[in-house]
Each structure stands twice: as structure tokens, then as C-alpha cells.
Design a protein around this motif. Sequence first.
Motif, PDB file in Angstrom:
ATOM      1  N   ALA A 164      51.281  29.741  26.907  1.00  0.00           N
ATOM      2  CA  ALA A 164      50.074  30.846  27.167  1.00  0.00           C
ATOM      3  C   ALA A 164      49.974  30.907  28.749  1.00  0.00           C
ATOM      4  O   ALA A 164      50.763  30.158  29.391  1.00  0.00           O
ATOM      5  CB  ALA A 164      48.841  29.999  26.613  1.00  0.00           C
ATOM      6  N   GLY A 165      49.383  31.862  29.135  1.00  0.00           N
ATOM      7  CA  GLY A 165      49.307  32.104  30.514  1.00  0.00           C
ATOM      8  C   GLY A 165      47.952  32.909  30.722  1.00  0.00           C
ATOM      9  O   GLY A 165      47.449  33.858  29.911  1.00  0.00           O
ATOM     10  N   LYS A 166      47.081  32.970  32.067  1.00  0.00           N
ATOM     11  CA  LYS A 166      46.209  33.996  32.632  1.00  0.00           C
ATOM     12  C   LYS A 166      46.806  35.367  32.767  1.00  0.00           C
ATOM     13  O   LYS A 166      47.986  35.461  33.718  1.00  0.00           O
ATOM     14  CB  LYS A 166      45.674  33.353  33.781  1.00  0.00           C
ATOM     15  CG  LYS A 166      45.073  34.134  34.849  1.00  0.00           C
ATOM     16  CD  LYS A 166      44.703  33.813  36.076  1.00  0.00           C
ATOM     17  CE  LYS A 166      44.822  34.773  37.129  1.00  0.00           C
ATOM     18  NZ  LYS A 166      43.705  36.063  36.715  1.00  0.00           N
ATOM     19  N   VAL A 167      46.377  36.336  32.213  1.00  0.00           N
ATOM     20  CA  VAL A 167      46.762  37.639  32.699  1.00  0.00           C
ATOM     21  C   VAL A 167      46.451  38.059  34.159  1.00  0.00           C
ATOM     22  O   VAL A 167      45.579  37.566  34.628  1.00  0.00           O
ATOM     23  CB  VAL A 167      45.813  38.532  31.736  1.00  0.00           C
ATOM     24  CG1 VAL A 167      46.012  40.087  32.480  1.00  0.00           C
ATOM     25  CG2 VAL A 167      46.065  38.732  30.390  1.00  0.00           C
ATOM     26  N   LEU A 168      47.445  38.402  34.795  1.00  0.00           N
ATOM     27  CA  LEU A 168      47.717  38.910  36.187  1.00  0.00           C
ATOM     28  C   LEU A 168      47.389  40.447  36.151  1.00  0.00           C
ATOM     29  O   LEU A 168      48.115  41.147  35.497  1.00  0.00           O
ATOM     30  CB  LEU A 168      49.052  38.314  37.041  1.00  0.00           C
ATOM     31  CG  LEU A 168      48.942  37.026  37.107  1.00  0.00           C
ATOM     32  CD1 LEU A 168      50.516  36.752  37.437  1.00  0.00           C
ATOM     33  CD2 LEU A 168      48.211  36.467  38.085  1.00  0.00           C
ATOM     34  N   MET A 169      46.197  40.735  37.016  1.00  0.00           N
ATOM     35  CA  MET A 169      45.902  42.303  36.672  1.00  0.00           C
ATOM     36  C   MET A 169      44.874  42.618  38.123  1.00  0.00           C
ATOM     37  O   MET A 169      43.893  42.406  37.924  1.00  0.00           O
ATOM     38  CB  MET A 169      45.223  42.460  35.403  1.00  0.00           C
ATOM     39  CG  MET A 169      44.508  43.926  35.118  1.00  0.00           C
ATOM     40  SD  MET A 169      44.304  43.954  33.329  1.00  0.00           S
ATOM     41  CE  MET A 169      42.940  43.077  33.135  1.00  0.00           C
ATOM     42  N   ASP A 170      45.399  43.037  39.155  1.00  0.00           N
ATOM     43  CA  ASP A 170      44.813  43.282  40.262  1.00  0.00           C
ATOM     44  C   ASP A 170      44.246  45.114  40.482  1.00  0.00           C
ATOM     45  O   ASP A 170      44.139  45.209  41.554  1.00  0.00           O
ATOM     46  CB  ASP A 170      45.655  42.946  41.314  1.00  0.00           C
ATOM     47  CG  ASP A 170      46.817  43.411  41.795  1.00  0.00           C
ATOM     48  OD1 ASP A 170      47.185  44.197  40.841  1.00  0.00           O
ATOM     49  OD2 ASP A 170      47.554  43.176  42.767  1.00  0.00           O
ATOM     50  N   ARG A 171      44.475  45.615  39.348  1.00  0.00           N
ATOM     51  CA  ARG A 171      44.336  46.807  39.500  1.00  0.00           C
ATOM     52  C   ARG A 171      43.998  47.731  38.323  1.00  0.00           C
ATOM     53  O   ARG A 171      44.500  47.330  37.230  1.00  0.00           O
ATOM     54  CB  ARG A 171      45.164  48.104  40.403  1.00  0.00           C
ATOM     55  CG  ARG A 171      46.485  47.980  39.808  1.00  0.00           C
ATOM     56  CD  ARG A 171      47.346  49.036  40.418  1.00  0.00           C
ATOM     57  NE  ARG A 171      48.736  48.944  40.212  1.00  0.00           N
ATOM     58  CZ  ARG A 171      49.638  49.778  40.699  1.00  0.00           C
ATOM     59  NH1 ARG A 171      49.379  50.724  41.654  1.00  0.00           N
ATOM     60  NH2 ARG A 171      51.002  49.794  40.107  1.00  0.00           N
ATOM     61  N   HIS A 172      43.536  48.939  38.166  1.00  0.00           N
ATOM     62  CA  HIS A 172      43.198  49.710  37.039  1.00  0.00           C
ATOM     63  C   HIS A 172      42.574  49.304  35.942  1.00  0.00           C
ATOM     64  O   HIS A 172      42.951  49.279  34.766  1.00  0.00           O
ATOM     65  CB  HIS A 172      44.458  50.256  36.569  1.00  0.00           C
ATOM     66  CG  HIS A 172      45.250  51.351  37.675  1.00  0.00           C
ATOM     67  ND1 HIS A 172      46.590  51.308  38.122  1.00  0.00           N
ATOM     68  CD2 HIS A 172      44.666  52.107  38.552  1.00  0.00           C
ATOM     69  CE1 HIS A 172      46.673  52.034  38.819  1.00  0.00           C
ATOM     70  NE2 HIS A 172      45.637  52.623  39.229  1.00  0.00           N
ATOM     71  N   ALA A 173      41.576  48.134  36.086  1.00  0.00           N
ATOM     72  CA  ALA A 173      40.690  47.706  35.165  1.00  0.00           C
ATOM     73  C   ALA A 173      39.345  47.305  35.594  1.00  0.00           C
ATOM     74  O   ALA A 173      38.933  47.407  37.066  1.00  0.00           O
ATOM     75  CB  ALA A 173      41.530  46.309  34.719  1.00  0.00           C
ATOM     76  N   PRO A 174      38.478  47.106  34.557  1.00  0.00           N
ATOM     77  CA  PRO A 174      37.098  46.875  35.215  1.00  0.00           C
ATOM     78  C   PRO A 174      37.093  45.806  36.326  1.00  0.00           C
ATOM     79  O   PRO A 174      37.851  44.738  36.288  1.00  0.00           O
ATOM     80  CB  PRO A 174      36.367  46.467  34.111  1.00  0.00           C
ATOM     81  CG  PRO A 174      37.080  47.003  32.733  1.00  0.00           C
ATOM     82  CD  PRO A 174      38.702  47.018  33.227  1.00  0.00           C
ATOM     83  N   GLU A 175      35.922  45.669  37.095  1.00  0.00           N
ATOM     84  CA  GLU A 175      35.857  44.728  38.216  1.00  0.00           C
ATOM     85  C   GLU A 175      35.768  43.268  37.718  1.00  0.00           C
ATOM     86  O   GLU A 175      36.246  42.351  38.312  1.00  0.00           O
ATOM     87  CB  GLU A 175      34.397  45.036  39.062  1.00  0.00           C
ATOM     88  CG  GLU A 175      34.373  44.244  40.259  1.00  0.00           C
ATOM     89  CD  GLU A 175      33.107  44.656  41.090  1.00  0.00           C
ATOM     90  OE1 GLU A 175      32.811  43.620  41.803  1.00  0.00           O
ATOM     91  OE2 GLU A 175      32.673  45.551  40.766  1.00  0.00           O
ATOM     92  N   GLY A 176      35.088  43.397  36.495  1.00  0.00           N
ATOM     93  CA  GLY A 176      34.987  41.846  36.097  1.00  0.00           C
ATOM     94  C   GLY A 176      36.386  41.349  35.449  1.00  0.00           C
ATOM     95  O   GLY A 176      36.658  40.121  35.043  1.00  0.00           O
ATOM     96  N   THR A 178      39.556  42.284  36.848  1.00  0.00           N
ATOM     97  CA  THR A 178      40.665  42.204  38.055  1.00  0.00           C
ATOM     98  C   THR A 178      40.556  40.980  38.972  1.00  0.00           C
ATOM     99  O   THR A 178      39.597  40.738  39.289  1.00  0.00           O
ATOM    100  CB  THR A 178      40.519  43.515  38.580  1.00  0.00           C
ATOM    101  OG1 THR A 178      39.319  43.639  39.225  1.00  0.00           O
ATOM    102  CG2 THR A 178      41.054  44.577  38.099  1.00  0.00           C
ATOM    103  N   ASP A 179      41.881  40.538  39.227  1.00  0.00           N
ATOM    104  CA  ASP A 179      41.948  39.224  40.082  1.00  0.00           C
ATOM    105  C   ASP A 179      42.268  39.891  41.458  1.00  0.00           C
ATOM    106  O   ASP A 179      42.848  41.017  41.753  1.00  0.00           O
ATOM    107  CB  ASP A 179      42.534  38.176  39.539  1.00  0.00           C
ATOM    108  CG  ASP A 179      44.076  38.722  39.145  1.00  0.00           C
ATOM    109  OD1 ASP A 179      44.508  39.767  39.918  1.00  0.00           O
ATOM    110  OD2 ASP A 179      44.484  38.136  38.257  1.00  0.00           O
TER     111      ASP A 179
END
Length: 439
Positions: A164-176, A178-179
Motif C-alpha cells: 500500500a501507499g499514500k497517494v501523491l498528488m500536488d495539483r488538479h485536486a481539491p485543497e484538502g 493535494t499535498d
Amino acid sequence: MTKTDSRVLRAELLSFDADPGDDDAPAPGSVVHYPDGGLWVENGRIRAVDDYATLAADLPAGIEVIGHRGKLITPGFIDSHVHYVQLEIMASYGRQLLDWLNDYTFPEELKFASREHANALSEVFLDEMLRVGTTTAQVFCSSHPVSVDAFFAASQRRGLCMLAGKVLMDRHAPEGLTDNTLGGIRDTERLISNWHGKGRLGYSLTPRFAPTSTRAQLDATGAILRNDPSLWLQTHLAENTGELDWVAELFPGSRDYLEVYEQSGLVGPRSTFAHGIHLDQEMRGRLAERGANLAFCPSSNMFLGSGLFDRLAASEAGLNVTYASDVGGGTDLSGLATLKAAYQVGQLRGQPLTAWQGFYGLTLGNAMSLSLSERIGRLAPGMDADFVVLDPTATPLLARRCARSQTLGETLFALMMLGDDRTVAETWAAGRCQHRRYE
């Protein structure tokens, strides 16, 4: 002195030692089958497998023998791509991929900022997986580190083999969701330190897909993977035509979608790319050269209208194909349901899936593609004792169909087409019965 935990299960046993091929009859030497077999389980591992009459001569006096005559034991099912955080949006009215993300997925995943919610859903998800006979999965959590901590903690308590893993997502998604580009990497490194290689757990680096990560985040993820080749990587690739257009717009310096990942060093022997529907043969060849695998998610692909996966083209390119539920876009967690959908997709493409290939893929095939075959995927001495007890009489219709079967292949195909969670009488993981249908 540590007490030995030892018992034998008596049932029909089926396992694979190699790929059976795509012919109606399995390749010689690929199938291990004991019509009346004995599976000796000791301290979480398989001690011996043989005909029951042969094994019985070597058993110690008084050992527990669990009788499952009339049932079939196979290795535990493996799901190569699934989103535990999307469990409760299964069966939401259909959208195509990008609408699905915005309308259902992102609002649902926001809830996993709460450790209490993540704890609860981790337990429910694992209960459901074991109920359908799945003992190992490669799992997308949300972008919140607590969603990963909760999932791994729940899996560790049960002694499960999980990636398993944490989703990495720093754009194009809701503020809560995105990292921060570097903050997400720091969270990932902490999670790797806390969980990777602990017990039966492994960490999968998890950039959601190219559109939601900047080049900087993809490059940083590739650096982690190069520094520790024991890690896995999971993401999405070429699921939907609208997605392809978006990627081309966002990464004009890449000749195609796959090269976006190649340029960041994300394509390797422990990399799983979910879907891979809209690829050409040259791209499949590049994936094959690097030992990566495509996760075939047939029920999701049909539900979201993404397209029909070309399994034969992947095979001709030498590319590993795994089988996956992709919940919540998928419509069922059951590996049997996944095989049924894969057969239906294959029929539409003129490349039907045999039961031999299906059961191999769901067990040893998936284990090999995920670099887990030294521990799981076979019923053999020294392997972890993860297996499922299937009941060919679980429903009246299935019982009637299997009563007409003249061969094991016919029975397997009936299980693949008519089986569901009721077919799973028991699921064992780490040598313990962790689900029993009638309890």
C-alpha cells in the motif's frame, strides 16, 4: 519453549508451478493437483503438501485434521490494484473517468483525513477482502498519511501480506487532498520507514496518475525508487481517451503518456500500471523490457466505459498482466467476479480467458508479477500459509452445474462464472482461518 501451531486440511488441492498457457489444456508440468490432498500448515507456513494417504503416514499422533472433502483449496487470491478508500462509493451511478474522480472519488477521499474514519474503513475493507478469498492486495490509500497508517496497522494485526501507499498528488485536486510537492515526499519517506518490510507489509510509491502530479513530484518519487529497489510503485496509465488528451496537454515534452513516467524513472520490475487500455504495441514493448506489469481491471473498465483491454497484445509483447478489482470504479471485490468480467472482455475481443489461465493469474501469476512469489501464490512447502477453501456446492445452481462437470477444468470454469462470496467457505492467511462463511 514455543508451542507449535500445526494442523492439516484435507481437501482437493490446486496450485500452479508455471504459466499454463492459453490453450484449453494446461501446459505440461504447470498444474499441481491432488484430488484427495493434505495441506499441512505449521506456524504460519506450509510444511507439506501431498496426497492425503501419503501425507497421513508422516503425521504426528493427535494432530488436528480439518475435513473439507468435496471442497477445493487454492492459494489465496491476489488483487494487484484496488482503492480501499473508495469502498463506499462502489455502485455510484456511472460516469467516465474524469467525471468519476470529481463527482465521487475526491469528495469521498477527503474523509480520510480523519484517523477514526480511516481506522473504521480499513477494518471493513479487510473484512470484505477476506470474505471473497483475497489474502493480498496492492492498495491505494488516500493522500492523507493517516489513511496509510490505519491500513497498515489493521493489516499487521491480522498478519496479512499487503502492499500500500499514500497517494501523491500536488495539483488538479481539491485543497484538502493535494499535498505540498516536497511535503508529500517527506510523508512518504516517514511511512516507508515505519511500515516497509515490517512483518508482511510492503510500501508502494503511489503517484495517483500523471495529471495530478507535477514533474517535480514525479522526479522525486523516481529518486526514492532508485535509492531503494525493494519498494514497489503503483499508478494509472492510459485508462481513458480524455485522460490521454489531458496528459499530452500537461506534458508537451513527452512523446506519449508512458514516457512521462519513463522520464522520471518510474518504470521498473516492481511497477504496476493500472488499466493500460489505450497503448500501442511499441509502448507495451517498452513496459515489457523494464519488467513492469499492467493491472487488468475488467469490471471497472466496463463500468466506466473506458474500453476493452487487449490481453493478447500484451502477451505478444511479453508484458506481464495482473488481475485487479479497482474498487470503487470496479463493481466487485471478488477475484472470481474479476475473472468472469475478464472472460467477457476477452470474448468481445476474440481472446477468451481459460479457467486455467484465470486461476493461475489470480494466484501465482499475480504473485510473480508483483515480486511476491517467493512467499505466496503456491501451495508448496515453505510458502506462507495463505489459501482459500472454495465450495462448488455453495449455491443450488453452482452445485447443479458442478455435478455435471467431467473434468477439473469444467469445475474451475463454473466457479469462475457462477461463483461469488458464497463460494468462499474459508479464507486462511498466515496460517489462521480469518474468514469462515458460516460464522
